[in-house]
Design an enzyme around this catalytic site. Sequence first.
Site, PDB file in Angstrom:
ATOM      1  N   GLY A 190       4.482   1.293  -0.906  1.00  0.00           N
ATOM      2  CA  GLY A 190       5.585   1.369  -1.848  1.00  0.00           C
ATOM      3  C   GLY A 190       5.857   0.087  -2.595  1.00  0.00           C
ATOM      4  N   ASP A 248       1.808  -3.004  13.404  1.00  0.00           N
ATOM      5  CA  ASP A 248       1.275  -3.810  12.304  1.00  0.00           C
ATOM      6  C   ASP A 248       2.019  -5.134  12.173  1.00  0.00           C
ATOM      7  OD1 ASP A 248      -0.574  -4.325  10.328  1.00  0.00           O
ATOM      8  OD2 ASP A 248       0.554  -3.323   8.750  1.00  0.00           O
ATOM      9  N   GLY A 267       0.786  -1.202   0.000  1.00  0.00           N
ATOM     10  CA  GLY A 267       0.000   0.000   0.000  1.00  0.00           C
ATOM     11  C   GLY A 267       0.826   1.264   0.000  1.00  0.00           C
TER      12      GLY A 267
END
Length: 573
Positions: free
Chosen positions: A22, A139, A20
Site C-alpha cells: 500500500g 517480517d 508492496g
Amino acid sequence: MRDQLFGGRYQLVRELGKGGMGEVWEARDETLGRSVAVKVISLLAGGGSHGDQARARFLREARITARLQHPNVVTIHDLGEASTEGDRVPFLVMELIRGEGLDARLRRGAVTLRDAARWGAQISDALADAHDAGITHRDIKPSNIFIAPSGIVKVLDFGIARAADPDATADPLTQTGFIVGTPSYMAPEQARGLPEPASDLYALGCLLFEMITGQLPFQAADTVGYLAAHLTQDPPTPSAVRPGIPAAWDDLVLTLLHKAPHQRYPNAAALSRALRQLVHTPESPAGAATLPATKADIPVAPEPGEYLLATSIGAEGTVRLWDPATGRPVSQPLTGHTGTVFRMAFSPDGRFLATGSMDTTVRLWETATGQLVGEPLTGHTDTVEDVAFSPDGRLLATGSLDSTVRLWDPATGQPVGDPLTGHAGHVLRVAFSPDGRLLATGSRDWTVRLWDPATGHPVGSPLVGHTNNVWANVFSSDGALLITHDEDNTVLLWDPAAGQPVGQPWTGPINGAMGVVSSPDSLSLVVSITGGEDSTVRLWDPTTRQPFGQPLHTHTSAPLYLALSPRISHRTR
C-alpha cells in the site's frame, strides 16, 4: 489522490511512502482536527485474483493490528473504504509518527550499543504483546521499525502477521507452507514455511547484529542464497565484525540466531529484560559485561542488598529504610521533620535520600548512616508534596501545595532559576525523564504537564485524561512511557512524545490502593497496598504484571508513602 477526502473526514495531504501492499499518506482528520496517517491499497495492485488477495491481506492487517494496544505498536484509529478512480479502496487510519525509519538510520552506519539495547528492548516489548495475543509478525526488518525523535520505537506493518488461532490458520493467506517475510532476516523454520513466535526473535537477532555492526550476519547475492545461509551457515560473532563489542552482546545475538527455535530466548519478554540490562554496557573490549542466562520466563526478583525502599507512615514525619528482597528494615528511623513526609527520592547513586514534608522544607540524608546532610531547603510556602533528582544528580525538583515547582542544586542547597508556574491547582508530583530532558508534573487540576528543566519552559500542551487529582507520575526506563496515577485509583500510560494515552487503564484492588514508584535508574514499579489494620505492600513489574520481590508487612493502617533506590549491587542471572 492528493486532497482527496476519505470516509468523509480524512483529507490526504502528502504521500509519505509506498510499499508492496500500500501507500501511506499524511492526512488531516477534519472531525478531530488532527494529523493522521492513512494507508490505502496501492493502485498498482490491479484487479483479478492478485488484486483480491492484496485487498484481503490489507483488511486482515487492519483486523489483526487493531487488536494490539501497546505503546510500541502503531495505533489504529479507524478503518473504511473510499471510492478512488472508480474502485472501492479500503483504507486504514493510524497515528502519525514523526521521525525516521530504522532503515534510513542504518544507511548511516551502525548505531551505539545503548541505542541498540534501548530500541531492541522496545521492539521486544511490542513482540511480547503481539505474541501474547496470538500474533506472529513474520517480517521484522529495519523498514518496519520507526524511531520517533523522543527515542520511542514503533513496530509497523503487522499486515503479514500470522494469527495463531484456528480461524486465522484456515485463511489461505496464512496457511502453513505459505512463505512470507524478508529473506535476509528470515528464521530457518520460517524459510521452511513453519513460522512461530521464536521466528520473530531470530529476525530481531539479525536486526540487532546489523544495528551494532553495520552489516547483516549473512551476505548473499539473492533470495536463495540468503535462505541457504540461514538454514546451513553459522553466523559470525558481532565482535569479529566490529572489534570492541562486549562478549555480552555476542552471547545475546548468537543466542537469538540459533537454528533451533527452542534454543533462543524463551520469549520476547525475557529478551526485553536482557536488553535492558545491556542499556548501560560500555563499548569496550569483550568480557566487560555479563549476560543473564536464558532461563524460563520468571518474574524479576531483587536480591538482598540490591535495592532500598524508603517508607514514611502517616503523620509521624519519620522515614524508614527497607530491603524489598527480604521485606525487613535496614536502619533506625530517620527523624527531623516536624510534619508528615509525603514523598522521598533517592539520588542516582543511592547515597542520599531527599524528603519533602508538610513543614514546607526539604531535607537530605545519607542512606548509609541515616544522618542529615546540611541545612533544610526552604522556599516553598506550603507543604512539599514531592521531590525528584535529575538523572545526573545535579538538580532536585520539588512540587508543593503552593502550586509551584522549584529546582535546586542539591550540592549547595541553593535554588536554580525561578519557580515553574502554570498549574491551576496544587502540584502533587514531579518526575524527570531518564535522559533528564523532561520534567513531568501532576496536579490537583487533573492534568500532567511537561517542562524543559534547562529553561523552565513548558513542553507541549497539558496531558488531559485523568478524572481526579494526579497523585503519581514516573517515566519508564527508556522514556517511552509516562505512568500516572490518580485519586480514583487508576493508573494511565502515556506516550510523552505524542501527548496521548496508550493502552488500557490499570485499576487498583477493591480493598486497598494502587500507585507507581520509580528508582533513580528508572526501574518503574506499580505498587498495590492491601488495606486494613495490617497493610501489605506489593511491588509489580508493569511490563509483565508479575510480582517484584517479597511483600512488605508494615503493621499499620496509616497512609503509606514510598521511594525506591537505584540498583546498589549488580545482579547476574
